[in-house]
Motif scaffolding. Sequence first.
Motif, PDB file in Angstrom:
ATOM      1  N   GLN A  11       0.848  -1.188   0.000  1.00 55.63           N
ATOM      2  CA  GLN A  11       0.000   0.000   0.000  1.00 55.63           C
ATOM      3  C   GLN A  11       0.880   1.233   0.000  1.00 55.63           C
ATOM      4  O   GLN A  11       1.551   1.528   0.996  1.00 55.63           O
TER       5      GLN A  11
ATOM      6  N   GLY B  32      -4.913   2.410  -2.514  1.00 52.25           N
ATOM      7  CA  GLY B  32      -5.419   1.124  -2.078  1.00 52.25           C
ATOM      8  C   GLY B  32      -4.313   0.085  -2.071  1.00 52.25           C
ATOM      9  O   GLY B  32      -3.143   0.380  -2.291  1.00 52.25           O
ATOM     10  N   LEU B  33      -4.676  -1.144  -1.782  1.00 51.43           N
ATOM     11  CA  LEU B  33      -3.701  -2.222  -1.720  1.00 51.43           C
ATOM     12  C   LEU B  33      -3.500  -2.843  -3.102  1.00 51.43           C
ATOM     13  O   LEU B  33      -4.446  -3.033  -3.855  1.00 51.43           O
TER      14      LEU B  33
ATOM     15  N   GLU C 207       3.679   0.582   2.908  1.00 49.75           N
ATOM     16  CA  GLU C 207       3.276  -0.377   3.930  1.00 49.75           C
ATOM     17  C   GLU C 207       2.996  -1.714   3.256  1.00 49.75           C
ATOM     18  O   GLU C 207       2.363  -1.766   2.197  1.00 49.75           O
TER      19      GLU C 207
END
Lengths: 116, 118
Positions: B38, B43-44, B88
């Motif tokens: 992320q 978003g992921l 992340e």
Amino acid sequence: GAGVSQSPSNKVTEKGKDVELRCDPISGHTALYWYRQSLGQGLEFLIYFQGNSAPDKSGLPSDRFSAERTGGSVSTLTIQRTQQEDSAVYLCASSFDPGQGAGGYTFGSGTRLTVV
Amino acid sequence: AQSVTQLDSQVPVFEEAPVELRCNYSSSVSVYLFWYVQYPNQGLQLLLKYLSGSTLVKGINGFEAEFNKSQTSFHLRKPSVHISDTAEYFCAVSGLRISSGSARQLTFGSGTQLTVLP
């Protein structure tokens, strides 16, 4: 569309007001998920829709939270009487299911909700 | 039920150094394993996944991960990181069995913030 679309991207609301968050999944994806990401924490599962089956609501934190998915496509997550602890990024994802385990999810960019 | 533990919440590393982000899981059933990234305000994005077969999985952006069943681990590695890898990283698992409730959702770890320093 090509990806999962979420709107609005940012939402600031006053405590006690209701909010609606929208998710447009990838066309043809039968499974749709809502997750919540609070500051400094991982992703918390909220609810899962698969086709016409009854949704899995086991992750909804309280009865102020509800979600629906119309026509097997667009989904709306509603939070009633918002509280400050509801402030978070709400992420939507979609996948082919039962293929979800093979492909993982495609996530939207999220809605950042701030309750003041 | 499944759970995922990411042992390091923050990992600072200098540019061009190698990095390993650790992930351990527990599950009563066989699982699929994933790493997501992320970037800030996004978003992921799926980095890589382990479904079956070779335990060494290669993903995008030069990342790879190795599934170790005996240690219930799925650590993410990159031999040389770039500033642009700052993000992340989330490890996740899902159950194999489609009929099982556990197959319907991903269980995520709490995330590891990778910061690449110049």
